[in-house]
Design a protein around this motif. Sequence first.
Motif: not given
Ligand code: CTP
Length: 402
Positions: A275, A277, A281, A306-310, A326, A328, A340, A344
């Motif tokens: 994952m 992308a 959020d 949004t739904k957290d895909i990972l 990932f 960031l 994370k 996750k």
């Molecule tokens: N991710 C996902 N679906 C989402 C948000 C994030 O699958 N809705 C995945 C990203 O592709 C990445 C990982 O979760 O592999 C972490 O994304 P990141 O933006 O760093 O973390 P978040 O879980 O969104 O948390 P935050 O923004 O609070 O750091």
Amino acid sequence: MLQGKKIVLGITGSIAAYKSIYLVRLLVKAGAEVKVVITPSAKDFVSPLTLSTLSKNPVLIDLFDGESWANHVMLGRWADLMIIAPLSCNTLAKMANGQCDNLLLAVYLSATCPVVVAPAMDEDMWNHPATKLNLAKLESFGNKIISVEKGDLASGLFGDGRMAEPESILTYITDNFFLISRVTRPLHGKKAIVTAGPTYEHLDPVRFIGNHSSGKMGIAIAKELEERGADVTLIMGPTQVPIMPNGISLIKVTSAAEMYKACQKEFSTTDIAVMAAAVADYSPVNISPEKIKKKDDNLIVELLKTKDILKSLGEIKRSGQVLIGFALETNNEKSYAKDKLQKKNADMIVLNSLNDIGAGFGYDTNKITIFDKGGKEFNFDTKSKTAVAKDIVDTMINLYYA
Ligand code: CTP
């Protein structure tokens, strides 16, 4: 060696076409089923009768023979590999520009299999910038080029331009396409999905909430997984997509919800999910059907998580499936990344910190640290995204497929 493999051999008008007669013999002897397609001018150099006798299949020349139409699309789909040998300057230029005035070019344009070309021409033609440009275009399409060899040329000159010998062509295709080596293609038979790019969350017909992700990291990972033998599907947010090599399927999505749906659909048959992308959020609760007009000084937009895909994939992950995410981060990088990994239920988390020079959105380089669920930490220097992709895939192979 090539038992059961289906090969379309394209022959163009060049003196070197005589060598292709021998190539047909070698391919058939190695067990391949060979269908030969020649350009009209190749007939001046080799006899269709010889080629059909050796290949044990009719030789195809015309798109239309007066009575029936040659189904170039099905031929391109039938083949496991298309070889064009010899490739003349003329056909090269046409392939580079998508021209289609004979059956061979129509098969090339319809081919869904890998394409390998073995050029043959005089040295000056080989060295011409137009030839170099056309070859670079073919490479950018994902075609593989077996370089010319040095030797006596038809012009009487000595130099670069001879078509590679049939034995070398056979070795090249066996090594690169049909040899399932555990060393070079350890992911053969594995299915992988990779997400890449940003997502756009629409506010109205002309506006969206997005981010600066270029998708380069995810694309590099998809290519690396494909090179290691995996069958890869790239699920890509709205960004410029380069031409994908054969073997990578592309699913284009726009919003986080669409990316979620595509990942959920693919995951049950997937061995490896990466994952990469930058998923939004939050997404607007309401998408205005009309352009939002400028009114008050403040505009409040209600957003919903949004739904957290990972995370959603981590919840349904079966044993044997490898899930990579990932992170960031701008602060407390390592502890957020490890968090994370746990939350996750990922197997590996790739951290890139925006504090590292050359890391993050837009750059062609990245600097990563990988954490695995066993508590190991792997540190890497700043590298090109292609080299980083290799590090990520190498680490995964060492941990889960060695
Ligand atoms: N991710 C996902 N679906 C989402 C948000 C994030 O699958 N809705 C995945 C990203 O592709 C990445 C990982 O979760 O592999 C972490 O994304 P990141 O933006 O760093 O973390 P978040 O879980 O969104 O948390 P935050 O923004 O609070 O750091």
